[in-house]
Design a protein around this motif. Structure first.
Motif, short mmCIF file in Angstrom:
data_model
loop_
_atom_site.label_atom_id
_atom_site.label_comp_id
_atom_site.label_asym_id
_atom_site.label_seq_id
_atom_site.Cartn_x
_atom_site.Cartn_y
_atom_site.Cartn_z
N ALA A 1 0.83 -1.21 0.00
CA ALA A 1 0.00 0.00 0.00
C ALA A 1 0.86 1.26 0.00
O ALA A 1 0.53 2.25 -0.66
CB ALA A 1 -0.93 -0.01 1.22
N THR A 2 1.97 1.22 0.73
CA THR A 2 2.87 2.38 0.78
C THR A 2 3.51 2.63 -0.58
O THR A 2 3.59 3.79 -1.04
CB THR A 2 3.95 2.16 1.84
OG1 THR A 2 3.34 1.91 3.11
CG2 THR A 2 4.86 3.39 1.96
N VAL A 3 3.96 1.59 -1.23
CA VAL A 3 4.57 1.74 -2.56
C VAL A 3 3.54 2.29 -3.55
O VAL A 3 3.85 3.17 -4.37
CB VAL A 3 5.14 0.39 -3.04
CG1 VAL A 3 5.56 0.46 -4.51
CG2 VAL A 3 6.33 -0.02 -2.18
N TYR A 4 2.32 1.78 -3.49
CA TYR A 4 1.27 2.26 -4.39
C TYR A 4 1.01 3.76 -4.18
O TYR A 4 0.94 4.54 -5.14
CB TYR A 4 -0.02 1.48 -4.16
CG TYR A 4 -1.25 2.17 -4.68
CD1 TYR A 4 -1.54 2.21 -6.04
CD2 TYR A 4 -2.13 2.81 -3.79
CE1 TYR A 4 -2.66 2.87 -6.51
CE2 TYR A 4 -3.26 3.46 -4.26
CZ TYR A 4 -3.51 3.49 -5.62
OH TYR A 4 -4.63 4.15 -6.08
N LEU A 5 0.88 4.17 -2.92
CA LEU A 5 0.60 5.58 -2.63
C LEU A 5 1.78 6.46 -3.05
O LEU A 5 1.58 7.57 -3.57
CB LEU A 5 0.29 5.75 -1.15
CG LEU A 5 -0.34 7.08 -0.72
CD1 LEU A 5 -1.67 7.29 -1.42
CD2 LEU A 5 -0.53 7.12 0.80
N TYR A 6 2.98 5.98 -2.84
CA TYR A 6 4.17 6.75 -3.22
C TYR A 6 4.24 6.90 -4.75
O TYR A 6 4.50 8.00 -5.26
CB TYR A 6 5.43 6.05 -2.70
CG TYR A 6 6.71 6.72 -3.12
CD1 TYR A 6 7.11 7.92 -2.55
CD2 TYR A 6 7.53 6.14 -4.09
CE1 TYR A 6 8.29 8.54 -2.94
CE2 TYR A 6 8.71 6.75 -4.48
CZ TYR A 6 9.09 7.95 -3.90
OH TYR A 6 10.25 8.56 -4.29
N CYS A 7 4.01 5.82 -5.46
CA CYS A 7 4.03 5.88 -6.93
C CYS A 7 2.94 6.80 -7.46
O CYS A 7 3.13 7.53 -8.44
CB CYS A 7 3.89 4.49 -7.53
SG CYS A 7 5.29 3.40 -7.20
N LEU A 8 1.78 6.78 -6.79
CA LEU A 8 0.69 7.66 -7.20
C LEU A 8 1.06 9.12 -7.01
O LEU A 8 0.76 9.97 -7.85
CB LEU A 8 -0.57 7.33 -6.40
CG LEU A 8 -1.86 8.08 -6.78
CD1 LEU A 8 -2.26 7.76 -8.21
CD2 LEU A 8 -2.98 7.71 -5.82
#
Length: 280
Positions: free
Chosen positions: A14-21
């Motif tokens: 979830a953290t990687v997804y939010l960071y990439c977003l």
């Protein structure tokens, strides 16, 4: 050990997804350039590299001016990149709720400032409910043993109250949301442990946190219209705040009235003796 690894994997994904977003954030508008401090040889303002203005950036606000600046920036993104703003806001909100991270009041205020009082309230209520349910499911899947080990007394007390009020469990859950004897984040994580049905849980979150979401969203919608702190203390604003408070307190008063008749909420006195009062 397997449950801990699974939880860490979910948080990391979830953290990687939010960071990439956040990395795909389109460029924001430029602020108006600051007035020049120096004059050129012919009396003209001296040229500077920043004469075009500084690009606005997303950051957590520290005062009213920064909150208004953030709201204006997100309003720009909403106009030019509506789908992206909605996706980013929903993702950040669900991330916070799912992993019991503080900051719901700030996001609710932003919802009112960006999406308006009605759309913002609906969005905040839905995201609060979905995020809390995700926290419930994560706790059920990965966190039962850890929560019991870290908070044995609180879990035991909540389990006892749930058993005592099993005949009116939904009203008991509403009471806990309106008058949080335990923090909402703890109630989200401990609900599957004390066998609270997910249907009761979802309904109590949506209805029970409605007054809180209402106050925050309405405040955000109001703050986005302020031009100075003096406007906050005008009679119109004070009357608007009073109306918001009265509307939010009405369901709380109704739940308290029901709880006095139906709920068992015994408390311990300072001497350690158990009293038989129904309401704290």
């Amino acid at each position: 050990m397997r449950s801990l690894v699974g939880l860490v994997a979910v948080v990391a994904a979830a953290t990687v997804y939010l960071y990439c977003l956040s990395l795909s954030l389109p460029p924001g508008p430029r602020r108006p350039p600051a007035p020049p401090a120096a004059q050129g040889e012919h009396g003209d303002p001296a040229e500077s590299p920043d004469s075009a203005g500084e690009v606005s950036r997303l950051k957590f606000p520290a005062d009213l001016d920064e909150l208004r600046e953030l709201a204006e920036l997100l309003q720009f993104y909403k106009t030019k990149h509506t789908g992206y703003v909605l996706l980013l806001f929903c993702s950040a909100y669900l991330y916070k709720q799912s992993f019991a991270i503080p900051g719901s009041s700030f996001l609710n205020i932003l919802a009112g400032a960006i999406f308006g009082p009605y759309e913002g309230l609906l969005l905040a209520c839905v995201l609060t409910t979905v995020g809390s349910t995700m926290c419930y499911l994560l706790s059920q899947a990965f966190g039962k043993n850890y929560i019991v080990n870290f908070f044995p007394d609180k879990v035991s007390m909540l389990q006892g109250k749930v058993k005592e009020n099993k005949d009116c469990l939904f009203f008991f859950l509403l009471f806990l949301r309106f008058f949080p004897m335990t923090p909402n984040w703890f109630l989200n994580m401990s609900s599957p442990i004390v066998n609270i049905p997910i249907t009761f849980f979802v309904g109590s979150v949506f209805i029970g946190l409605l007054p809180y979401n209402f106050i925050c969203v309405q405040t955000g919608a109001m703050l986005s219209e302020l031009s100075s702190l003096d406007d906050l203390f005008s009679w119109d604003r004070l009357l608007q705040l009073l109306a918001i408070a009265c509307m939010a307190l009405l369901p709380s008063a109704l739940i308290r009235r029901v709880s006095q008749k139906r709920l068992k909420l015994d408390v311990r006195s300072q001497n350690g003796l158990v009293t038989d009062k129904k309401v704290q």
